[in-house]
Design a protein around this motif. Structure first.
Motif, PDB file in Angstrom:
ATOM      1  N   ALA A   1     -51.447 -25.611   9.393  1.00  0.00           N
ATOM      2  CA  ALA A   1     -52.523 -24.808   9.963  1.00  0.00           C
ATOM      3  C   ALA A   1     -53.286 -24.129   8.842  1.00  0.00           C
ATOM      4  O   ALA A   1     -52.705 -23.760   7.813  1.00  0.00           O
ATOM      5  N   ALA A   2     -54.594 -23.950   9.019  1.00  0.00           N
ATOM      6  CA  ALA A   2     -55.438 -23.271   8.041  1.00  0.00           C
ATOM      7  C   ALA A   2     -56.564 -22.569   8.774  1.00  0.00           C
ATOM      8  O   ALA A   2     -57.046 -23.041   9.811  1.00  0.00           O
ATOM      9  N   SER A   3     -56.980 -21.436   8.246  1.00  0.00           N
ATOM     10  CA  SER A   3     -58.089 -20.692   8.829  1.00  0.00           C
ATOM     11  C   SER A   3     -58.833 -19.953   7.729  1.00  0.00           C
ATOM     12  O   SER A   3     -58.263 -19.640   6.675  1.00  0.00           O
ATOM     13  N   THR A   4     -60.106 -19.669   7.983  1.00  0.00           N
ATOM     14  CA  THR A   4     -60.915 -18.944   7.014  1.00  0.00           C
ATOM     15  C   THR A   4     -61.992 -18.155   7.741  1.00  0.00           C
ATOM     16  O   THR A   4     -62.415 -18.543   8.847  1.00  0.00           O
ATOM     17  N   SER A   5     -62.386 -17.053   7.139  1.00  0.00           N
ATOM     18  CA  SER A   5     -63.485 -16.236   7.649  1.00  0.00           C
ATOM     19  C   SER A   5     -64.352 -15.845   6.462  1.00  0.00           C
ATOM     20  O   SER A   5     -64.314 -14.703   5.985  1.00  0.00           O
ATOM     21  N   PRO A   6     -65.148 -16.799   5.939  1.00  0.00           N
ATOM     22  CA  PRO A   6     -65.904 -16.557   4.708  1.00  0.00           C
ATOM     23  C   PRO A   6     -67.036 -15.563   4.868  1.00  0.00           C
ATOM     24  O   PRO A   6     -67.520 -15.030   3.872  1.00  0.00           O
ATOM     25  N   ALA A   7     -67.479 -15.357   6.092  1.00  0.00           N
ATOM     26  CA  ALA A   7     -68.568 -14.412   6.330  1.00  0.00           C
ATOM     27  C   ALA A   7     -68.208 -13.533   7.517  1.00  0.00           C
ATOM     28  O   ALA A   7     -67.402 -13.907   8.375  1.00  0.00           O
ATOM     29  N   ARG A   8     -68.805 -12.369   7.585  1.00  0.00           N
ATOM     30  CA  ARG A   8     -68.519 -11.448   8.673  1.00  0.00           C
ATOM     31  C   ARG A   8     -68.868 -12.090  10.011  1.00  0.00           C
ATOM     32  O   ARG A   8     -69.907 -12.695  10.170  1.00  0.00           O
ATOM     33  N   ARG A   9     -67.964 -11.995  10.961  1.00  0.00           N
ATOM     34  CA  ARG A   9     -68.120 -12.471  12.331  1.00  0.00           C
ATOM     35  C   ARG A   9     -68.100 -13.991  12.451  1.00  0.00           C
ATOM     36  O   ARG A   9     -68.381 -14.532  13.507  1.00  0.00           O
ATOM     37  N   PHE A  10     -67.738 -14.677  11.365  1.00  0.00           N
ATOM     38  CA  PHE A  10     -67.626 -16.140  11.426  1.00  0.00           C
ATOM     39  C   PHE A  10     -66.193 -16.530  11.091  1.00  0.00           C
ATOM     40  O   PHE A  10     -65.590 -16.000  10.157  1.00  0.00           O
ATOM     41  N   ALA A  11     -65.625 -17.449  11.863  1.00  0.00           N
ATOM     42  CA  ALA A  11     -64.244 -17.881  11.640  1.00  0.00           C
ATOM     43  C   ALA A  11     -64.118 -19.369  11.922  1.00  0.00           C
ATOM     44  O   ALA A  11     -64.819 -19.923  12.789  1.00  0.00           O
ATOM     45  N   PHE A  12     -63.221 -20.005  11.194  1.00  0.00           N
ATOM     46  CA  PHE A  12     -62.958 -21.434  11.340  1.00  0.00           C
ATOM     47  C   PHE A  12     -61.448 -21.631  11.237  1.00  0.00           C
ATOM     48  O   PHE A  12     -60.786 -21.023  10.399  1.00  0.00           O
ATOM     49  N   ALA A  13     -60.877 -22.493  12.105  1.00  0.00           N
ATOM     50  CA  ALA A  13     -59.435 -22.738  12.091  1.00  0.00           C
ATOM     51  C   ALA A  13     -59.159 -24.194  12.434  1.00  0.00           C
ATOM     52  O   ALA A  13     -59.900 -24.822  13.217  1.00  0.00           O
ATOM     53  N   ALA A  14     -58.102 -24.732  11.846  1.00  0.00           N
ATOM     54  CA  ALA A  14     -57.678 -26.100  12.116  1.00  0.00           C
ATOM     55  C   ALA A  14     -56.161 -26.155  12.098  1.00  0.00           C
ATOM     56  O   ALA A  14     -55.509 -25.407  11.361  1.00  0.00           O
TER      57      ALA A  14
END
Length: 618
Positions: free
Chosen positions: A534-547
Motif C-alpha cells: 500500500a502507498a499513499s501521498t498528499s503532495p498538496a493541501r486537500r489532495f490525496a492519492f492512494a493505491a
C-alpha cells in the motif's frame, strides 16, 4: 452499454455545488420535530465489467444521510434514520466490491423513565461479507441481510430490574468465484434481572435462540448446502456478597441445553445439556497478601464442548456424541507481592472427572513469578510458571511450564522491541492431555531525517504434543515507511497452516481438545500465504492519492477432497477537496477463485470519476 444524463441530473449537480442550509430545527407537525439532517451526496461517471456482473457505463448517483428527531420531546420518542445508496465502490472511497444500498433505523422510547425501550431495524442490499481462513485475509462474499431488534426494561424502585430483548436476523449470500449460495437465520430472546437484597448482588437471566443455516459445501465433492438447525436454551443465576478482610464471595449456576438437526444427504441429530456450579471466595488480609479459592462442578463435559463448537459456528455433524462425563475441580490460590516489581503466586488444584464410565483424577501444584524492571537502559518484564501434575492412576509426575518475556529499548535513535513465550502444559478438560504453544515477536523503529521506518515480525505455534497433525502455525512480517503527510508506504507478508472446521463464517480453528470429540471427517487441513502493498501521498493541501495491492492463496484438504483458493485485489483512489466538495476518482480490480467450485474465477473491474458534497441542513 447504458448512458444517461437528464435535466434532473443537472439540477442535482447544481445542488451539490451550491448547497442548502436551513434552520437549526424543523417542525413537521406540532409535536414531530427534526433536530439534525446531514448528507453526503455524489454523482459521477462509472464503468464496470467482468464475468460476475453485466458490463455497464452510466451516470452514477450515490450518497449517505443521517436524519434524527423526536416526537413530543426527546425523552418520549427519539429516532435516527441513516440511509445509504451505492456506497460500496472499491474505485472510490469505501473500499468494498459491491455497490451496496440500505438503511439503519433506530428509536428510543420513554428514555429516562422507569420503562425505557428501543426498536431498531437494519436492511442491506448487495452487502459485502467474508469467508475466513485462519491467519490469512478473508475471502469475499456478497448478499442481502436484515435485522430487527426490540428491547424493553422495567426499572422500578425497590424491585428487581427486568430487561428483555428480542432479535431477528436473516442473510443470504454468495461467494465470488463459485456457484454456491448460503443463508443464515436466527431468532433470539433474552431476559435479565438484577436486584440488591440485604447486601447481596443478585443477577439472573434466560435466553432462547433458534438458528438455521445452509452452508455451501465448498470442501467436498457434493453439491448444494449442508443444513443445520440448532435450538438453545440457557439459564443463569449469580449472587455476590462482601466478606471481612476486604473479601468477597460469589456463586453462580448456569444451565445450557440444545438440540440440533444436520442434513447433508442423511440426517444427523442429537441433543446435549450441561449444568455448571461455581463458587469463588477471596480475602485480602494484608496489603501484600491475598488468598482465594474456587469450587467448580460441571455435570456434562461433553455438552460443554459441544456448546463451544456450535457457538463457533460449527455443524452438529462435526461432533461425536458424548455422554456420561462430569468434572469437579477445587482450586486454592495465594498471592504475595514483596516488591512493586515482583509478585509471586502459589496454586493447588484438584480435579476429578468421569469420562465414558472411567474415573480420572489429577492434582496440580503451580508456582508463578511475575517480574518487571528497568534492565540495561530498557524495560524488561517476565512471567514464569511451573506446574506438577500427578494423576491418580499414574505414579509419575508430569511437569509443565510457561515462560514469557518482553524487552524494549532505544539506542541512538533506534527503538527495539522483543517478545517471547513458550508453554507446555497438561490440560484437564476431557481427561488430561499435553498442549504446547510458542510465540516470538520483534519490532524495530528509526527516523532517517524526515523519514520514519518501522518493521515487525511475529511467529506462533500451538497444538497437542501427543496427537499428530493437531497443530497450527502462522508467521507474519511487515514494514512501513512514512514522511508525515507527504508519503506513506507499507508491505506485509503472512503464512499460515493448521487444522480447522468449516463454519458459516468460513474456516475456524477448533477448540484444542483431543479426539474423539471432533469427528475425523470434520477436520480440514489448510495452508497458505498472502502479501500486500500500500502507498499513499498528499503532495498538496486537500489532495490525496492512494493505491493498494493484495494477493492470497491457500489450499485445503479434507477426507474427501482437496481445494485451492486464490484472491487478488488492486485499488487506486484519489480525491481533491474544494470547500465542502470532494472530486473523487479511482479504479479497482478484483479476482477470486475456489477450484472445487468448477467455475471460472470471479472477476470484476470498475472505474469511477465524480464529485461529492457534504450537506448540513440543520
Amino acid at each position: 452499454m447504458k448512458k444517461s444524463f437528464t435535466i434532473s441530473s443537472c439540477i442535482a449537480v447544481l445542488a451539490l455545488v451550491l448547497g442548502v442550509h436551513c434552520v437549526a430545527q424543523v417542525s413537521l407537525t406540532d409535536n414531530l420535530k427534526l433536530s439534525s439532517a446531514t448528507a453526503n451526496l455524489g454523482t459521477g461517471y462509472t464503468g464496470s465489467y467482468g464475468n460476475i456482473i453485466q458490463s455497464s457505463h452510466n451516470i452514477d448517483w450515490n450518497g449517505t444521510g443521517n436524519l434524527s428527531g423526536f416526537y413530543y420531546e426527546p425523552n418520549f420518542l427519539s429516532f435516527s434514520f441513516q440511509p445509504y445508496y451505492d456506497q460500496s465502490r472499491a474505485n472510490s472511497n469505501s473500499q468494498n466490491i459491491a455497490s451496496s444500498s440500505g438503511f439503519n433505523l433506530s428509536s428510543a422510547i420513554f428514555g429516562g423513565s422507569r420503562f425505557p425501550g428501543s426498536i431498531s431495524y437494519t436492511k442491506g442490499f448487495n452487502s459485502q461479507g467474508n469467508f475466513g481462513v485462519p491467519g490469512l485475509p478473508d475471502f469475499t462474499t456478497h448478499g442481502n441481510s436484515d435485522a430487527l431488534t426490540v428491547g424493553w426494561s422495567a426499572l422500578l424502585p425497590d424491585l428487581p430490574s427486568v430487561t428483555a430483548q428480542f432479535q431477528l436476523t436473516h442473510s443470504a449470500y454468495s461467494i465470488y468465484g463459485t456457484n454456491s449460495d448460503g443463508t443464515t437465520a436466527a431468532k433470539n430472546f433474552t431476559v435479565r434481572s438484577s436486584y440488591v437484597w440485604d447486601g447481596f448482588n443478585l443477577n439472573g437471566g434466560y435466553s432462547h435462540s433458534v438458528s438455521n443455516s445452509d452452508v455451501p459445501l465448498l470442501l467436498t465433492d457434493s453439491e448444494g448446502t449442508s443444513t443445520s438447525d440448532v435450538s438453545t436454551d440457557t439459564w443463569n443465576f449469580s449472587a455476590a456478597h462482601r466478606l471481612p478482610l476486604q473479601g468477597n464471595l460469589s456463586t453462580s449456576f448456569s444451565r445450557y441445553s440444545n438440540n440440533y438437526d444436520y442434513f447433508t444427504g442423511s440426517t444427523f441429530n442429537g441433543d446435549s445439556s450441561a449444568d455448571t456450579f461455581t463458587t469463588t471466595a477471596a480475602l485480602h488480609p494484608w496489603s501484600k497478601v491475598s488468598v482465594g479459592g474456587t469450587v467448580d462442578f460441571d455435570d456434562n463435559l461433553g455438552g460443554t464442548v459441544t456448546q463451544q463448537i456450535l457457538a463457533a459456528g460449527g455443524n452438529a455433524e462435526q461432533i461425536t456424541p458424548i455422554s456420561g462425563s462430569h468434572s469437579l475441580s477445587m482450586i486454592g490460590v495465594v498471592d504475595y507481592t514483596p516488591l512493586d516489581s515482583l509478585s509471586l503466586s502459589g496454586e493447588i488444584q484438584r480435579r476429578v472427572q468421569t469420562w465414558l464410565g472411567t474415573n480420572f483424577g489429577v492434582t496440580s501444584y503451580t508456582g508463578i513469578a511475575r517480574f518487571s524492571h528497568q534492565l540495561l537502559g530498557g524495560g524488561f518484564s517476565a512471567n514464569m510458571s511451573g506446574t506438577g501434575n500427578r494423576e491418580d492412576n499414574n505414579p509419575a509426575t508430569v511437569f509443565g511450564f510457561s515462560d514469557s518475556a518482553t524487552y524494549s529499548r532505544g539506542i541512538a535513535g533506534w527503538n527495539f522491541g522483543l517478545g517471547f513465550g513458550y508453554s507446555q502444559n497438561v490440560q484437564t478438560l476431557l481427561v488430561t492431555y499435553m498442549t504446547s504453544t510458542y510465540n516470538a515477536s520483534g519490532t524495530v523503529q528509526h527516523r532517517f531525517g524526515p523519514l520514519y521506518w518501522s518493521a515487525g515480525a511475529n511467529t506462533n505455534r500451538s497444538g497437542m504434543t501427543m496427537q499428530q497433525g493437531a497443530s497450527s502455525a502462522s508467521n507474519s512480517y511487515s514494514t512501513s515507511l512514512s514522511a508525515g503527510k507527504w508519503f506513506a508506504a507499507s508491505a506485509s507478508y503472512q503464512e499460515s497452516n493448521g487444522i480447522a472446521i468449516q463454519t458459516i463464517a468460513g474456516l475456524t480453528p477448533p477448540p484444542i481438545i483431543p479426539n474423539p470429540v471432533l469427528n475425523p471427517e470434520a477436520i480440514v487441513l489448510y495452508g497458505g500465504h498472502s502479501y500486500a502493498f500500500a502507498a499513499s501521498t498528499s503532495p498538496a493541501r486537500r489532495f490525496a492519492f492512494a493505491a493498494n495491492y493484495s494477493r492470497a492463496s491457500s489450499n485445503t484438504k479434507s477426507d474427501t477432497l482437496n481445494s485451492m483458493l486464490s484472491f487478488e485485489q488492486i485499488g487506486v483512489t484519489t480525491h481533491y477537496q474544494w470547500r465542502q466538495m470532494y472530486f473523487v476518482g479511482g479504479y479497482s480490480r478484483f479476482l477470486q477463485a475456489i477450484s472445487v467450485s468448477g467455475v471460472p474465477a470471479g472477476n470484476l473491474n470498475s472505474f469511477y470519476i465524480g464529485v461529492n458534497r457534504w450537506f448540513n441542513w440543520f
